[in-house]
Design an enzyme around this catalytic site. Structure first.
Site, short mmCIF file in Angstrom:
data_model
loop_
_atom_site.label_atom_id
_atom_site.label_comp_id
_atom_site.label_asym_id
_atom_site.label_seq_id
_atom_site.Cartn_x
_atom_site.Cartn_y
_atom_site.Cartn_z
CB CYS A 29 87.36 -38.54 22.33
SG CYS A 29 86.61 -39.55 21.08
CB CYS A 45 84.21 -30.00 -15.72
SG CYS A 45 83.74 -31.73 -15.56
ZN ZN Z 1 84.77 -32.53 -13.64
#
Ligand code: ZN
Lengths: 323, 642
Positions: B168, B435
């Site tokens: 919008c 990780c």
């Molecule tokens: Zn990481």
């Protein structure tokens, strides 16, 4: 400003950097004339940066002939003796730099920089000297200061993992953005000679160790009569002795100039290419700031040491010359 | 630093560089000078004119050629004895797999987009190869080190989300020039010159004002008998006049806003004779469609000028006309390209006219091009400095000198006297889904949503996977690959199209999905939580992923809407990164600088960085002495100032 507009070609080539520093800074750059002396790796980096940025002209002074050693950190010279044999460093770098940007004039000036007169210097806006003796730095800086026009002076040096930049912009007026506003500023710089005669004990406790180490080496070279960069491991005991003497006369703790640092600089005085790139980059930015009159320039020393990774500004000026 | 010991480490190493652009050119040069002898370099790009101001290994004559190959040849000129292996290819090509990465001692990134950075990060983790990451924008830059298990990975910290704007704001209530640019580029340009079949929010939804949708669709079609000038004027009046009137009729919208002013051609060009437009002939000499320019035919030269409303109106009509007269074949399948002069002219003019309507300051073509094309500011000096810092960090990594690893910021204004500021790297984030093995949480309405939505809204865009495999328990629900047979593909297609709770083994609250990517060797788990309702504005995906590290939402006050180009009309975005040469993508919470120049670091970021620094400062004296093997006493020395 300055009336002239950038050409279409310039706008296309410099598009990305005009977005950083604006069109009027680009116009000022295209009218600036730069003189460099001492074409080692650091200056090669600087020249590349400033030619890409689009200065008006760049004049190179260095009559030394190329040797294998002088090529070590210099990407402007092909390592082929058939190419570099017999030519001076200035000529070789000029050949290569011309190619980087057809809109910049790159020239060679033969002769001894120290013997050039006022007329010669007055053609330039910026002078950069590299790996020069104490006497050369003082003398050229003094010549720059004698002109009626203002000439920016820079001295640079890289040894092992360390690099140093000295800046003298005399009286520098510039603008900078603060929040939304543009404000006008002024800085007053000391000459090289004035700066290095500031008593050591008056400098901040955390002042860069590289500053003191470089001054020791400068003094050693002067006393010993050896050329800049020709210092070797055999000189170390004498350098350490000189350091002791200087610290005593300046009432500075010897811990401010670690022996390890001096040993590194003395035994491995060659340029370390990553440091050349960093010092040549910072110097390029400073020269662009000085020419464009935009942004805070550094006052008046910059040091980088790859061992700790810090790039530090030190203001070494006595209170009466300070801003 | 340049000791013999180091030279042996450097000489024996094999490094991979990803990216041969602004940082890449500088990096390849500095690596070669520093004594590296075996360098591999990947870059899929070819050379453009606007690269030449800083990518110094390239010349005008190289325009159009592979960056990786030209860079190699240029560096071999001053270091002929070393080996440089170029790959003119996409780093996401499956050939660059884990085994490929394993041959290198270190990977150095000089990339220009988040997607590729994440991909390389994942492969470096999988191959257990250290990564040195970098980015620059203008005078700012940074270098970070990512070593598995020792420092955080590239994705441990939140990354800034691509800038997106609520629909919008773009269609009805622009308040910044960028909103007008997005409207001109994504809506108007796309509507007039792009694929007609794509959904488009161009017409203002005037609340309940029942304008027949048929009528609306037809407005943009050129009528059979309509002359091109008439057509242009009709479009102009419709989008800048009629549509604004319609929007104004929705009183609710304007209670707390300035009312826009409808603009009609008779007002903006009131003193111009009807047919007097540009001199199309000025473009006549050339047959090259890419050189057609409305500015040229109107005799306007300076892209830095800010045009008046009248000039913008003329450019608008002229550009529209030139598209139909000179580039008619392309009309219908054009997409905006920042290097397309006529497109930039049209978008600039349209954005400025709209800006006039809404009382927003006008901008030059040069500025508009930067905004529309997302052009990242770039200079040679910063790239050179950053490349130097990358090499220093790479040498430390090769020496396994863990204690000395640093992330370094290159600043425009000194902080505590420093222009180059080293900071100790952070430890891996224990809840990083890349990780570490921490699962993500997805809130979703399992009775309404389909697996295909999870793939398109979460797995591909947010988790950055390009070839995902999705499993529920031991059952493979979905996978991709060239070698799959048709029956299998058909069965996957059926599965992804089913509502989650209606699958053979239903996915409901408490289910866990395992998602992995074939090429990235990344695997993560997603816990499903059922939720009935989602806020349309704030949660337009109809699902919310948490534990995932893209910073989002609240930052600039815009409720952000994820981009999903073409397939939905719920979102509009300015693409980020894709066209940029270099880009800083630091984390939002702790690192100092943002991709975009208009975001300033928060105090919290500064504090954290400075705090770290304090620690470094304390053993300053020791670092200097300790660094060398000269048998100097390691006790901390107090400075003795008189
Ligand atoms: Zn990481």
């Amino acid at each position: 400003m300055d009336g002239e507009e950038l050409t279409e070609q310039e706008t296309a080539l410099y598009d990305r950097q005009i977005r950083v520093w604006g069109a009027d800074a680009q116009r000022r750059l295209s009218k600036a004339h730069i003189l460099v002396y001492g074409l080692k790796g650091t200056v090669a980096e600087f020249c590349k940066n400033i030619v890409l940025a689009g200065v008006g002209s760049l004049t190179l002074v260095d009559d030394r002939v190329a040797t294998e050693e002088s090529l070590a950190a210099n990407f402007l010279i092909p390592p082929d003796e058939n190419v570099y044999g017999g030519k001076t460093l200035a000529e070789l770098c000029c050949d290569s730099l011309k190619d980087f940007n057809p809109m910049v004039r790159v020239l060679v000036e033969k002769g001894d920089l120290l013997s050039f007169g006022v007329d010669f210097y007055s053609k330039f806006d910026v002078v950069v000297v590299c790996c020069s003796s104490l006497a050369t730095k003082k003398l050229i800086n003094a010549k720059c200061r004698k002109l009626s026009k203002r000439l920016a002076f820079y001295a640079v040096d890289c040894k092992d993992s360390c690099g140093e930049i000295f800046v003298d912009l005399q009286l520098h007026r510039y603008s900078k953005k603060k929040l939304e506003e543009t404000i006008e500023c002024e800085l007053n710089y000391p000459s090289f000679e004035e700066a290095i005669s500031v008593p050591w004990r008056t400098l901040p406790r955390r002042a860069s160790k590289v500053y003191f180490a470089m001054r020791v080496l400068e003094r050693f070279e002067e006393a010993d009569g050896c050329k800049p960069g020709e210092i070797s491991a055999d000189d170390l005991p004498s350098v350490l002795k000189l350091k002791k003497e200087l610290c005593e006369s300046q009432s500075l703790s010897e811990s401010h100039i670690p022996d390890g640092l001096l040993e590194r600089l003395v035994t491995n005085g060659r340029e370390f290419p990553p440091v050349c790139a960093i010092i040549g980059g910072i110097l390029g930015q400073e020269v662009i700031k000085a020419i464009s009159g935009k942004g805070d320039p550094l006052k008046n020393f910059f040091f980088f040491d790859a061992m700790d990774g810090k790039g530090v500004i030190e203001d070494v000026s006595s209170s009466n010359t300070g801003s | 630093m340049a000791s013999l010991h180091q030279f042996s480490v450097i000489k024996g190493s094999k490094v991979l560089m990803v990216g041969a652009g602004g940082i890449g050119c500088e990096l390849l040069k500095t690596l070669a000078l520093s004594g590296f002898q075996d360098i591999h370099i990947i870059d899929m790009d070819t050379i453009e004119v606007s690269n030449l101001n800083r990518q110094f290994l390239f010349r005008q004559s190289h325009v159009g050629q592979s960056k990786a190959r030209v860079a190699r040849d240029a560096v071999l000129k001053f270091r002929p004895e070393i080996s440089i292996t170029p790959y003119h290819a996409n780093v996401k090509d499956p050939n660059f797999d884990v085994d490929f990465y394993k041959q290198f001692n270190v990977v150095l990134n000089g990339l220009d987009n988040l997607d590729a950075r994440r991909h390389v990060n994942r492969l470096c983790l999988a191959a257990d190869v250290p990564l040195v990451e970098s980015g620059t924008t203008g005078f700012l830059g940074q270098v970070t080190v990512h070593v598995k298990g020792k420092t955080e990975c590239y994705e441990c910290q939140p990354k800034p989300a691509p800038k997106t704007y609520p629909v919008c704001t773009i269609t009805s209530t622009p308040s910044k020039f960028v909103h007008c640019i997005v409207w001109a580029k994504e809506l108007l340009f796309a509507k007039l010159f792009g694929d007609k079949n794509q959904e488009n929010d161009l017409n203002v939804r005037s609340g309940d004002a029942a304008s027949s949708s048929n009528h609306v669709e037809d407005v943009f079609e050129r009528r059979n008998d309509e002359d091109i000038d008439q057509y242009g004027r009709r479009i102009y009046d419709h989008v800048f006049g009629y549509n604004i009137e319609m929007a104004l009729s929705n009183e609710e919208t304007w209670k707390n806003r300035n009312r826009p002013k409808p603009i009609y051609i008779r007002d903006s060009l009131h003193d111009e004779p009807t047919q007097q437009n540009g001199n199309v002939e000025k473009n006549g000499g050339t047959n090259d469609p890419s050189s057609v320019s409305a500015m040229a035919s109107l005799g306007m030269k300076n892209p830095q000028d800010i045009w008046s409303l009248k000039e913008n109106s003329k450019i608008f009509l002229e550009a529209l006309k030139l598209f139909f007269l000179k580039r008619e074949k392309e009309v219908g399948n054009l997409t905006f390209d920042k290097d397309d002069q006529l497109a930039v002219e049209f978008v600039t003019a349209a954005a400025n006219i709209r800006a006039s309507s809404f009382g927003i300051p006008l901008h030059s073509l040069f500025e508009a091009k930067g905004i529309a094309g997302n052009i990242v500011h770039a200079v040679a000096t910063t790239n050179a400095i950053i490349a130097g810092l990358i090499v220093i960090e790479a040498i430390k990594v090769l020496q396994n000198d863990t204690k000395r690893y640093r992330m370094t910021y290159c600043l425009e204004h000194p902080s505590r006297k420093m222009l180059l500021m080293p900071v100790e790297p952070f430890e891996p984030n224990k809840s990083c889904y890349v990780c570490s093995e921490t699962p993500l949480l997805l809130e979703i309405n399992t009775h309404r949503s389909k697996l295909s939505e999870i793939i398109e809204k979460i797995v591909k865009p947010k988790l950055g996977m390009s070839a995902p495999i999705i499993m529920h328990g031991a059952e493979v629900l979905y996978e991709t690959g060239d070698d799959l047979d048709e029956d299998l593909l058909a069965s996957y297609a059926a599965v992804v199209d089913k509502v989650l709770s209606e699958l053979n083994s239903p996915i409901t609250g408490g289910s866990m999905l395992t998602v992995s990517d074939l090429y990235q060797e990344l695997r993560c788990s997603i816990n499903i939580k059922h939720r009935e309702e989602f806020d349309e504005e704030k949660e337009p995906d109809g699902m919310v992923l948490s534990g995932w590290s893209q910073a989002s939402v609240e930052n600039d006050g815009n409720k952000s809407v994820d981009h999903n180009a073409g397939s939905t009309s719920e979102s509009l975005t300015v693409e980020t990164g894709k066209d940029s040469e270099e880009e800083i993508v630091p984390g939002k919470k702790r690192k100092l600088y943002e991709v975009s120049e208009d975001v300033t670091p928060s105090d919290a970021q500064e504090v954290r960085a400075n705090k770290k620094l304090e620690v470094l400062d304390e053993d300053d004296d020791i670092v200097m002495l300790d660094g060398e093997d000269f048998g100097i006493s390691k006790k901390k020395i107090q400075s003795q100032q008189p």
